[in-house]
Design a protein around this motif. Structure first.
Motif, PDB file in Angstrom:
ATOM      1  N   ARG A  54     -13.323  19.381  16.860  1.00 54.47           N
ATOM      2  CA  ARG A  54     -12.197  18.891  16.071  1.00 54.47           C
ATOM      3  C   ARG A  54     -12.233  17.361  15.972  1.00 54.47           C
ATOM      4  O   ARG A  54     -12.004  16.785  14.916  1.00 54.47           O
TER       5      ARG A  54
ATOM      6  N   ASP B 235      -5.274  24.221  18.978  1.00 54.40           N
ATOM      7  CA  ASP B 235      -4.701  25.041  17.909  1.00 54.40           C
ATOM      8  C   ASP B 235      -3.355  25.592  18.402  1.00 54.40           C
ATOM      9  O   ASP B 235      -3.297  26.236  19.455  1.00 54.40           O
TER      10      ASP B 235
ATOM     11  N   SER C 107      -1.613  28.033  17.403  1.00 55.49           N
ATOM     12  CA  SER C 107      -1.333  29.425  17.028  1.00 55.49           C
ATOM     13  C   SER C 107      -0.824  30.249  18.208  1.00 55.49           C
ATOM     14  O   SER C 107      -0.011  31.171  18.036  1.00 55.49           O
TER      15      SER C 107
ATOM     16  N   TYR D  53      -1.187  18.759  19.977  1.00 52.49           N
ATOM     17  CA  TYR D  53      -0.946  19.661  18.849  1.00 52.49           C
ATOM     18  C   TYR D  53      -0.943  18.874  17.539  1.00 52.49           C
ATOM     19  O   TYR D  53      -0.648  17.671  17.533  1.00 52.49           O
TER      20      TYR D  53
END
Length: 291
Positions: free
Chosen positions: A84, A94, A96, A152
């Protein structure tokens, strides 16, 4: 004038479990809030309480906390994070997993559906302003409030690009006053005061540094607002060895804080006129040497 009570929940990652012990003790003592304000993990706790402002609600929230793992919140992969960064991303993890958890545990879809008003605090990374959500879809707003910078990604809501509310107002006493509170009861998360080792990874380093800044900001805010509102600060735990990225000790932290808050209440601190204080920065290394 009738008293208007606000519960203010601080952010603090895994140390937010302490707020559940405090909440159970306060509810059993017979105190309820007219509205709640929360930042980051404190926004999650505040929203859940606002939906079910009862001992049963606090007990259900306790069970949720006991089920959360560090991998649910911070599923760190060095390889993925490096990729990333190489690609120019501005975050490491991530979100999620956190989003999935929120979808599973938050019982309301909309902030308007809570039994008492709730106000969720986030920070606009473009303007540096505090953004407060009091209505509308809940999960994205909680994600925005908990979007810790570097960890994040920011969350776009309307015209705002948002990160963790703790950047500006981790313990939003000022927000509670703005919404009309005459009595503010603060649920702080403290910090890892019994740390014996340097943080072992980037996530822990960011969260530890963050917790020091937020603790200092709260101490400043207490001095700023103590004469403007009836302000009560429930003492966070001391000593604490748990790092803010470690969710494996939630049951212990809840139990300890429940017991310490019960003692604090029995001593009459909620009715006292004594100006509240926050524990000063310290460590317990000398205690270890004396053992």
């Amino acid at each position: 004038m009738d008293e208007k009570i606000a519960f203010v929940f601080s952010g603090g990652a895994s140390l937010g479990s302490q707020e559940i012990g405090m909440l159970k003790a306060i509810i059993e003592y017979g105190i309820t809030a007219d509205f709640v304000v929360g930042t980051s993990v404190g926004a999650l706790n505040a929203t859940y309480y606002a939906y079910n402002p009862s001992l049963n609600g606090a007990q259900k929230l306790e069970e949720i906390w006991k089920s959360i793992t560090s991998n649910d919140i911070f599923p760190f992969s060095a390889l993925k994070s490096v990729k990333r960064i190489v690609k120019g991303s501005n975050y490491l993890i991530d979100p999620s997993g956190l989003e999935k958890l929120l979808l599973e545990v938050i019982p309301c879809k909309n902030l308007d559906n809570t039994k008492i008003p709730v106000h969720v605090v986030a920070s606009d990374i473009l303007t540096g302003e505090e953004v407060v959500f009091s209505s509308g879809e809940v999960v994205q707003k909680l994600l925005a409030s908990a979007a810790i910078p570097m960890i994040y990604p920011p969350v776009k809501i309307g015209s705002h690009i948002l990160v963790d509310g703790g950047v500006l107002n981790n313990t939003p006493i000022s927000t509670a006053i703005r919404f009309g509170a005459t009595k503010v009861i603060v649920f702080p998360t403290g910090y890892t005061c019994d740390r014996r080792e340097v943080p072992s990874n980037l996530i822990e380093m960011v969260l530890t540094s963050y917790s020091y800044m937020q603790h200092q900001k709260l101490a400043t805010d207490i001095e700023l607002y103590k004469d403007k509102v009836n302000l009560k600060i429930i003492p966070p735990l001391c000593p604490v060895k748990v790092s803010p990225n470690d969710f494996s000790n939630s049951e212990e932290l809840i139990k300890r804080t429940y017991e310490s808050t019960q003692k604090w209440l029995k001593m009459g601190n909620l009715e006292s006129n004594i100006v509240p204080k926050l524990m000063k920065f310290h460590n317990h290394s000398d205690e270890m040497e004396e053992m």
